[in-house]
Design an enzyme around this catalytic site. Structure first.
Site, PDB file in Angstrom:
ATOM      1  N   ARG A  61     -26.122 136.727  24.481  1.00  0.00           N
ATOM      2  CA  ARG A  61     -24.769 136.323  24.883  1.00  0.00           C
ATOM      3  C   ARG A  61     -24.169 135.273  23.955  1.00  0.00           C
ATOM      4  NH1 ARG A  61     -26.127 135.317  30.588  1.00  0.00           N
ATOM      5  NH2 ARG A  61     -28.130 136.203  30.021  1.00  0.00           N
ATOM      6  N   GLU A  98     -40.324 130.740  32.038  1.00  0.00           N
ATOM      7  CA  GLU A  98     -40.835 130.732  33.412  1.00  0.00           C
ATOM      8  C   GLU A  98     -41.980 131.744  33.590  1.00  0.00           C
ATOM      9  OE1 GLU A  98     -37.510 130.774  36.001  1.00  0.00           O
ATOM     10  OE2 GLU A  98     -38.763 130.507  37.779  1.00  0.00           O
TER      11      GLU A  98
END
Ligand code: AMP
Length: 179
Positions: A61, A98
């Site tokens: 992005r 994560e």
């Protein structure tokens, strides 16, 4: 058009990509001509007098606005990509996410020690991705590094985490992480 109107155009998608994540979807701001132009112009306004020679976008992005900003500030565009996507010789940084590690890469000859770099991404959350991007660009020995994101997710302390790691950390506006 102002920051509040653009912020309101960003869509929150609950539980994407996994349960518990409030995904900030910028596509609903990108498809509005006034919002798109405001975001580009605002990043340009904040960075046009800094002598920036290359705008580095983080896949994927970060690729949307970085080239448009680069053209306006008279800079080139350089992509940071995920592992094994760039065809020529690269340098890499691996960082903890994560769920497991991630590796990002940049072409070894894309930047020089004379470059003043703006690294751009859509969202600053914990700052882990941006820190890895800064480390990657530093490996190529550039003169200065500025950072810009469209959104700062407030409450995750990404800005504090990056403090001192770049000349300036700039975000167009903040959104509460659970907003
Ligand atoms: P971080 O490394 O935690 O700062 O996360 C930043 C990266 O993850 C950016 O490339 C964002 O596009 C993406 N990201 C993190 N949190 C969100 C969210 N809530 N909505 C959309 N994208 C996110």
């Amino acid at each position: 058009m102002n920051a509040e109107e653009v912020k309101n155009a960003i869509r929150n998608v609950p539980d994407f990509p996994i349960k518990g994540i409030q995904f900030k979807d910028i596509t609903t701001a990108l498809d509005k001509p006034d919002c798109l132009k405001w975001m580009r112009d605002e990043i340009v306004r904040r960075h046009k007098d800094l002598g920036i020679t290359q705008v580095v976008g983080i896949e994927s992005r970060g690729f949307i606005l970085a080239p448009a900003v680069a053209i306006e500030v008279g800079a080139g565009f350089v992509p940071i990509r995920k592992h094994n996507k760039l065809p020529a010789e690269t340098v890499s940084v691996t960082y903890a996410k994560e769920y497991g590690d991630d590796t990002i890469q940049i072409h070894k000859d894309a930047l020089t020690p004379d470059d003043v770099v703006l690294i751009h991404d859509d969202i600053l959350a914990t700052g882990g991705s941006m820190e890895a991007a800064i480390k990657l660009v530093e490996k190529l020995g550039v003169k200065k590094i500025y950072v810009n994101c469209i959104i700062e997710l407030e409450g995750l302390h990404g800005r504090e985490y990056l403090e001192g790691k770049a000349e300036r950390i700039d975000c167009l506006f903040g959104i509460e992480v659970d907003e």
